[in-house]
Design a protein around this motif. Structure first.
Motif, PDB file in Angstrom:
ATOM      1  N   HIS A   1       8.036   8.854  16.293  1.00 44.84           N
ATOM      2  CA  HIS A   1       7.453  10.121  16.530  1.00 44.84           C
ATOM      3  C   HIS A   1       7.985  11.317  16.622  1.00 44.84           C
ATOM      4  O   HIS A   1       7.834  12.216  16.270  1.00 44.84           O
ATOM      5  CB  HIS A   1       6.232   9.102  17.445  1.00 44.84           C
ATOM      6  CG  HIS A   1       6.371   9.641  18.996  1.00 44.84           C
ATOM      7  ND1 HIS A   1       7.843   8.232  19.388  1.00 44.84           N
ATOM      8  CD2 HIS A   1       6.199  10.287  19.654  1.00 44.84           C
ATOM      9  CE1 HIS A   1       7.164   8.646  20.626  1.00 44.84           C
ATOM     10  NE2 HIS A   1       7.090   9.873  21.250  1.00 44.84           N
ATOM     11  N   GLY A   2       9.112  10.924  17.646  1.00 46.96           N
ATOM     12  CA  GLY A   2      10.106  12.433  17.978  1.00 46.96           C
ATOM     13  C   GLY A   2      10.850  12.550  16.919  1.00 46.96           C
ATOM     14  O   GLY A   2      10.963  13.915  16.074  1.00 46.96           O
ATOM     15  N   SER A   3      10.900  11.427  15.623  1.00 44.64           N
ATOM     16  CA  SER A   3      11.553  11.706  14.535  1.00 44.64           C
ATOM     17  C   SER A   3      10.729  13.150  13.618  1.00 44.64           C
ATOM     18  O   SER A   3      11.331  13.384  12.703  1.00 44.64           O
ATOM     19  CB  SER A   3      12.637  10.660  13.562  1.00 44.64           C
ATOM     20  OG  SER A   3      11.161   9.996  12.450  1.00 44.64           O
TER      21      SER A   3
ATOM     22  N   ILE B   1      -3.363  20.031  26.494  1.00 44.25           N
ATOM     23  CA  ILE B   1      -4.452  18.610  26.442  1.00 44.25           C
ATOM     24  C   ILE B   1      -3.751  17.522  26.500  1.00 44.25           C
ATOM     25  O   ILE B   1      -4.613  17.061  26.833  1.00 44.25           O
ATOM     26  CB  ILE B   1      -4.530  18.880  24.530  1.00 44.25           C
ATOM     27  CG1 ILE B   1      -6.138  19.828  24.273  1.00 44.25           C
ATOM     28  CG2 ILE B   1      -5.281  17.404  24.309  1.00 44.25           C
ATOM     29  CD1 ILE B   1      -7.080  19.874  24.923  1.00 44.25           C
ATOM     30  N   GLN B   2      -2.016  17.190  26.487  1.00 45.55           N
ATOM     31  CA  GLN B   2      -1.484  16.610  27.195  1.00 45.55           C
ATOM     32  C   GLN B   2      -1.494  15.780  28.193  1.00 45.55           C
ATOM     33  O   GLN B   2      -0.991  15.098  28.375  1.00 45.55           O
ATOM     34  CB  GLN B   2      -0.702  16.009  25.484  1.00 45.55           C
ATOM     35  CG  GLN B   2      -1.032  16.348  24.340  1.00 45.55           C
ATOM     36  CD  GLN B   2       0.241  16.203  23.471  1.00 45.55           C
ATOM     37  OE1 GLN B   2       1.090  15.409  23.832  1.00 45.55           O
ATOM     38  NE2 GLN B   2       0.282  17.061  22.598  1.00 45.55           N
TER      39      GLN B   2
ATOM     40  N   ILE C   1      -0.852  10.670  19.287  1.00 44.50           N
ATOM     41  CA  ILE C   1      -0.903   9.675  18.206  1.00 44.50           C
ATOM     42  C   ILE C   1       0.415   8.430  18.319  1.00 44.50           C
ATOM     43  O   ILE C   1       0.851   7.962  17.692  1.00 44.50           O
ATOM     44  CB  ILE C   1      -0.944   9.477  17.381  1.00 44.50           C
ATOM     45  CG1 ILE C   1      -1.115  10.569  15.907  1.00 44.50           C
ATOM     46  CG2 ILE C   1      -2.894   9.912  17.142  1.00 44.50           C
ATOM     47  CD1 ILE C   1      -1.223  10.141  14.624  1.00 44.50           C
ATOM     48  N   GLY C   2       1.590   9.313  19.249  1.00 36.68           N
ATOM     49  CA  GLY C   2       2.764   9.043  19.288  1.00 36.68           C
ATOM     50  C   GLY C   2       2.506   6.821  19.425  1.00 36.68           C
ATOM     51  O   GLY C   2       3.618   6.406  18.349  1.00 36.68           O
ATOM     52  N   ASP C   3       2.371   7.020  20.301  1.00 37.60           N
ATOM     53  CA  ASP C   3       1.664   4.674  20.869  1.00 37.60           C
ATOM     54  C   ASP C   3       1.817   4.339  19.010  1.00 37.60           C
ATOM     55  O   ASP C   3       2.211   3.419  19.183  1.00 37.60           O
ATOM     56  CB  ASP C   3       0.631   4.546  21.809  1.00 37.60           C
ATOM     57  CG  ASP C   3       1.842   5.223  22.323  1.00 37.60           C
ATOM     58  OD1 ASP C   3       3.551   5.395  22.806  1.00 37.60           O
ATOM     59  OD2 ASP C   3       1.300   5.182  24.119  1.00 37.60           O
ATOM     60  N   ARG C   4       0.108   4.964  18.547  1.00 38.56           N
ATOM     61  CA  ARG C   4       0.035   4.355  17.127  1.00 38.56           C
ATOM     62  C   ARG C   4       1.344   4.640  15.943  1.00 38.56           C
ATOM     63  O   ARG C   4       1.012   3.830  15.795  1.00 38.56           O
ATOM     64  CB  ARG C   4      -1.746   5.530  16.958  1.00 38.56           C
ATOM     65  CG  ARG C   4      -2.851   4.742  16.266  1.00 38.56           C
ATOM     66  CD  ARG C   4      -3.306   5.585  15.840  1.00 38.56           C
ATOM     67  NE  ARG C   4      -4.325   6.017  17.431  1.00 38.56           N
ATOM     68  CZ  ARG C   4      -4.830   7.068  16.948  1.00 38.56           C
ATOM     69  NH1 ARG C   4      -5.149   6.918  16.018  1.00 38.56           N
ATOM     70  NH2 ARG C   4      -5.282   8.236  17.921  1.00 38.56           N
ATOM     71  N   ILE C   5       1.435   5.567  16.208  1.00 41.20           N
ATOM     72  CA  ILE C   5       3.152   5.622  15.311  1.00 41.20           C
ATOM     73  C   ILE C   5       3.862   4.940  15.083  1.00 41.20           C
ATOM     74  O   ILE C   5       4.103   4.451  13.884  1.00 41.20           O
ATOM     75  CB  ILE C   5       2.775   7.585  15.411  1.00 41.20           C
ATOM     76  CG1 ILE C   5       2.522   8.452  14.631  1.00 41.20           C
ATOM     77  CG2 ILE C   5       4.769   7.363  14.644  1.00 41.20           C
ATOM     78  CD1 ILE C   5       2.511   9.868  14.913  1.00 41.20           C
TER      79      ILE C   5
ATOM     80  N   ALA D   1       5.405   1.567   5.142  1.00 41.67           N
ATOM     81  CA  ALA D   1       4.523   2.353   4.395  1.00 41.67           C
ATOM     82  C   ALA D   1       3.049   3.810   5.091  1.00 41.67           C
ATOM     83  O   ALA D   1       3.544   4.541   4.874  1.00 41.67           O
ATOM     84  CB  ALA D   1       3.696   1.332   3.627  1.00 41.67           C
ATOM     85  N   ALA D   2       2.488   2.582   6.208  1.00 39.41           N
ATOM     86  CA  ALA D   2       2.230   3.724   7.243  1.00 39.41           C
ATOM     87  C   ALA D   2       2.600   5.307   7.697  1.00 39.41           C
ATOM     88  O   ALA D   2       1.740   6.173   7.988  1.00 39.41           O
ATOM     89  CB  ALA D   2       1.210   3.029   8.164  1.00 39.41           C
ATOM     90  N   TYR D   3       3.681   4.389   8.155  1.00 41.88           N
ATOM     91  CA  TYR D   3       4.878   5.579   8.815  1.00 41.88           C
ATOM     92  C   TYR D   3       4.864   6.676   7.402  1.00 41.88           C
ATOM     93  O   TYR D   3       4.719   8.046   8.540  1.00 41.88           O
ATOM     94  CB  TYR D   3       5.222   5.356   9.566  1.00 41.88           C
ATOM     95  CG  TYR D   3       6.749   6.190  10.279  1.00 41.88           C
ATOM     96  CD1 TYR D   3       5.983   7.311  11.205  1.00 41.88           C
ATOM     97  CD2 TYR D   3       8.208   5.844   9.673  1.00 41.88           C
ATOM     98  CE1 TYR D   3       6.978   7.779  11.716  1.00 41.88           C
ATOM     99  CE2 TYR D   3       8.953   7.011   9.969  1.00 41.88           C
ATOM    100  CZ  TYR D   3       8.383   8.403  11.071  1.00 41.88           C
ATOM    101  OH  TYR D   3       9.400   9.301  10.992  1.00 41.88           O
ATOM    102  N   GLN D   4       5.363   6.389   6.460  1.00 46.99           N
ATOM    103  CA  GLN D   4       5.502   6.909   5.431  1.00 46.99           C
ATOM    104  C   GLN D   4       4.231   8.211   4.787  1.00 46.99           C
ATOM    105  O   GLN D   4       5.042   9.268   4.443  1.00 46.99           O
ATOM    106  CB  GLN D   4       6.280   6.188   4.274  1.00 46.99           C
ATOM    107  CG  GLN D   4       7.893   5.946   4.846  1.00 46.99           C
ATOM    108  CD  GLN D   4       8.735   6.747   5.038  1.00 46.99           C
ATOM    109  OE1 GLN D   4       8.964   7.838   4.989  1.00 46.99           O
ATOM    110  NE2 GLN D   4       9.499   6.469   6.376  1.00 46.99           N
ATOM    111  N   ALA D   5       3.379   7.308   4.993  1.00 40.95           N
ATOM    112  CA  ALA D   5       2.090   8.028   4.649  1.00 40.95           C
ATOM    113  C   ALA D   5       1.462   9.127   5.373  1.00 40.95           C
ATOM    114  O   ALA D   5       1.633   9.794   5.512  1.00 40.95           O
ATOM    115  CB  ALA D   5       0.960   7.342   4.570  1.00 40.95           C
ATOM    116  N   TYR D   6       2.094   8.836   6.524  1.00 43.93           N
ATOM    117  CA  TYR D   6       1.911   9.911   8.333  1.00 43.93           C
ATOM    118  C   TYR D   6       2.772  11.390   7.843  1.00 43.93           C
ATOM    119  O   TYR D   6       2.636  12.581   7.959  1.00 43.93           O
ATOM    120  CB  TYR D   6       2.118   9.006   9.360  1.00 43.93           C
ATOM    121  CG  TYR D   6       1.938  10.145  10.329  1.00 43.93           C
ATOM    122  CD1 TYR D   6       0.432  10.839  10.747  1.00 43.93           C
ATOM    123  CD2 TYR D   6       2.710  11.337  10.720  1.00 43.93           C
ATOM    124  CE1 TYR D   6       0.102  11.708  11.907  1.00 43.93           C
ATOM    125  CE2 TYR D   6       3.024  11.944  12.134  1.00 43.93           C
ATOM    126  CZ  TYR D   6       1.413  12.641  11.935  1.00 43.93           C
ATOM    127  OH  TYR D   6       1.454  12.977  13.357  1.00 43.93           O
TER     128      TYR D   6
END
Length: 266
Positions: free
Chosen positions: A23-25, A155-156, A221-225, A231-236
């Motif tokens: 998520h940081g990247s 919010i966060q 949604i950092g923890d989820r990422i 594949a899901a990360y690249q889609a995000y």
């Protein structure tokens, strides 16, 4: 500008690791995309507030001629260690964004301000930093200015967990009536809204090319990422890059990137 709080913070914070998580990247990937889009390879770039050299080294490895300025000596030490490991050659000098007098007028094709404007609390200091960047960039060159945005913090942080942080902020007078963060040097980071950035553009006479949400929903949604499949990360990441220029979403991002140009005078 009081630099003691900043120095103390970065002496104890692992800035070198910040962009290495998934998520940081996202912020790094986004910012690099736009630098490459607007600055031709081989161009001369000044990285002001370069930290431990994450952007400087990546750009140098891409073939850019990079010069770096950093306030915190600890970050400079880590930067130089990283340089030895990667083999890049980048001049690194101690200094701050308010005084770039060591550099001649119009000597760079682009200037990065990926940090200084987070820590400048007075409007006049922000204007000084932007005018110094404007002075050293060539006509037709670009300034990439990053900001921390207000609503993501509300919010966060303020509404985190049971909302006790929000009640504490209200009790301590840390928010305006319309929920704008009131920051002091000891708070380390200054939060802005889009209208604040627009006002700085008017004051400095810089023309906006575009403004980008560098990480947008990523930290929500950092923890989820971190648990996504590759594949899901690249889609995000693809999804993020497809919406990060949408003006209706800029205010929701943690970090914005305002890309400005110094117009040529004919």
């Amino acid at each position: 500008m009081n630099t003691s709080y900043i120095t103390d913070y970065y002496n104890n914070y692992n800035e070198d690791e910040r962009t290495k998580s998934r998520h940081g990247s996202v912020e790094f990937t986004t910012n690099m995309k736009y630098i490459r889009q607007y600055v031709p390879q081989g161009a001369k770039i000044l990285d002001v507030g370069a930290g431990t050299g994450v952007y400087s080294m990546a750009l140098a490895m891409d073939g850019y001629d990079v010069h770096a300025v950093e306030l915190v000596e600890h970050n400079i030490e880590v930067f130089r260690e990283n340089l030895r490991a990667c083999g890049a050659e980048i001049p690194v000098e101690q200094g701050n964004a308010l005084d770039l007098s060591r550099f001649p007028d119009e000597s760079f094709d682009a200037v990065l301000l990926f940090g200084p404007l987070y820590h400048l609390y007075e409007k006049e200091d922000k204007i000084t930093a932007l005018r110094e960047a404007k002075r050293v960039v060539k006509p037709g060159g670009h300034i990439f200015a990053a900001y921390c945005m207000n609503e993501a913090t509300i919010i966060q942080y303020a509404f985190k967990d049971d909302g006790r942080n929000m009640m504490d902020c209200l009790t301590k007078g840390m928010l305006t009536a319309d929920y704008k963060c009131i920051s002091k040097p000891a708070d380390l980071f200054e939060m802005v809204r889009l209208e604040d950035i627009d006002a700085l553009n008017r004051e400095t006479g810089l023309k906006r090319v575009k403004i980008v949400a560098s990480d947008l929903f990523t930290h929500y949604i950092g923890d989820r990422i971190e648990s996504f499949s590759e594949a899901a990360y690249q889609a995000y990441v693809s999804y993020h890059l497809s919406i990060c220029e949408r003006p209706d979403l800029i205010g929701a991002t943690n970090h914005s990137l305002d890309i400005r140009t110094k117009e040529r005078v004919f």
